[in-house]
Design a protein around this motif. Sequence first.
Motif, mmCIF file in Angstrom:
data_model
loop_
_atom_site.group_PDB
_atom_site.id
_atom_site.type_symbol
_atom_site.label_atom_id
_atom_site.label_comp_id
_atom_site.label_asym_id
_atom_site.label_seq_id
_atom_site.Cartn_x
_atom_site.Cartn_y
_atom_site.Cartn_z
ATOM 1 N N ALA A 193 0.819 -1.206 0.000
ATOM 2 C CA ALA A 193 0.000 0.000 0.000
ATOM 3 C C ALA A 193 0.856 1.260 0.000
ATOM 4 C CB ALA A 193 -0.937 -0.004 1.206
ATOM 5 N N SER A 194 2.010 1.202 0.663
ATOM 6 C CA SER A 194 2.879 2.383 0.721
ATOM 7 C C SER A 194 3.588 2.633 -0.605
ATOM 8 C CB SER A 194 3.919 2.215 1.837
ATOM 9 O OG SER A 194 4.860 1.200 1.502
ATOM 10 N N ARG A 195 3.669 1.609 -1.454
ATOM 11 C CA ARG A 195 4.391 1.740 -2.720
ATOM 12 C C ARG A 195 3.480 1.934 -3.932
ATOM 13 N NH1 ARG A 195 6.003 -2.853 -3.890
ATOM 14 N NH2 ARG A 195 5.547 -4.114 -2.049
ATOM 15 N N THR A 196 2.206 1.648 -3.805
ATOM 16 C CA THR A 196 1.321 1.686 -4.953
ATOM 17 C C THR A 196 0.758 3.084 -5.166
ATOM 18 O OG1 THR A 196 -0.454 0.457 -6.043
ATOM 19 C CG2 THR A 196 -0.853 1.182 -3.776
ATOM 20 N N GLU A 197 0.113 3.279 -6.286
ATOM 21 C CA GLU A 197 -0.499 4.561 -6.593
ATOM 22 C C GLU A 197 -1.673 4.820 -5.638
ATOM 23 O OE1 GLU A 197 0.437 6.852 -8.789
ATOM 24 O OE2 GLU A 197 2.198 5.644 -9.270
ATOM 25 N N PRO A 198 -1.945 6.088 -5.337
ATOM 26 C CA PRO A 198 -3.047 6.408 -4.415
ATOM 27 C C PRO A 198 -4.382 5.803 -4.825
ATOM 28 C CG PRO A 198 -1.710 8.361 -4.832
ATOM 29 C CD PRO A 198 -1.220 7.294 -5.760
ATOM 30 N N HIS A 199 -4.579 5.630 -6.145
ATOM 31 C CA HIS A 199 -5.839 5.058 -6.619
ATOM 32 C C HIS A 199 -5.656 3.596 -7.037
ATOM 33 C CE1 HIS A 199 -7.548 9.048 -6.410
ATOM 34 N NE2 HIS A 199 -6.576 9.512 -7.170
ATOM 35 N N GLY A 200 -4.651 2.924 -6.453
ATOM 36 C CA GLY A 200 -4.418 1.519 -6.780
ATOM 37 C C GLY A 200 -5.592 0.635 -6.415
ATOM 38 N N VAL A 201 -6.322 1.028 -5.396
ATOM 39 C CA VAL A 201 -7.573 0.362 -5.031
ATOM 40 C C VAL A 201 -8.675 1.414 -5.142
ATOM 41 C CG1 VAL A 201 -8.886 -0.842 -3.248
ATOM 42 C CG2 VAL A 201 -6.425 -1.245 -3.475
ATOM 43 N N PRO A 202 -9.596 1.281 -6.086
ATOM 44 C CA PRO A 202 -10.638 2.302 -6.267
ATOM 45 C C PRO A 202 -11.424 2.548 -4.980
ATOM 46 C CG PRO A 202 -10.659 0.731 -8.081
ATOM 47 C CD PRO A 202 -9.711 0.188 -7.054
#
Length: 269
Positions: A193-202
Amino acid sequence: MPDSAVDDEPKVRVHRLAEQVADHIRGRIIRGDFADGDPLPKSEELIRRYPVSMPTFREAMRILEAEGLITVRRGRLGGAIVHRPSPANLGYNLGLVLAAQRAGIGDVAVALRHVEPACAALCAARRDRARTVVPRLRELHDEYLASIDDLPAVVGVSRRFHEALVSLCGNPPLIVLAGALEALWSSHEESWASRTEPHGVPLSKRQASGEVHGKILELIEAGEAEAVHQLVASHLATAQRNPKPASDPAIDLTLVRELMQPPGAAADS
């Protein structure tokens, strides 16, 4: 040979004395004489209590440090800090064993899909759930809803909600064993979660997960053990999406070590 036996005798004696000192201090830590994060008494005070040589005392400290029960800080502000045994500690050792067996984080997810629903059912079966379980889950659920726009924050709260289903189940062996699995999974999912894009989970999916958490809370409050078992199992089957097994199958022990490391433990001076 006789000469070598004579030469080894002092070393054997030192080791046995060190184990005795370590056994006594370990017992005090386990009994709760020291809280997690408390400093042990200064070495001078401990040596007065356990009249052994400094090499023997240092060996006792090394034994306890190797077991993860203390962290020894050296330097001007040195001393030993207590770490009471926890599922996170076991999670690291479990991760070592699983890594040696070439198990992946996906295997940890499968194991959790079997044990976490059982813990949730035990939460629902507790007669004191209204006092011991429901308030904490409601607190975490409210925090989840308040953090829903921040992906790393909401994932962290989500993991604490699932960890609470284990830690509040009332069965010590399950709390320890399932808690170790939770520690392994949390370290990986929170890192993702700290590495993914802010909208990685809609946002819609975060809201859907929040609704399921709310339903889990309702079922536990109502004492519906079988229903909450089924709901948690189905929820985990869809929610355990990160890190994806195809791209990150290994158990990263560095992440687990960071999870269980107390603040400032590495700050030797």
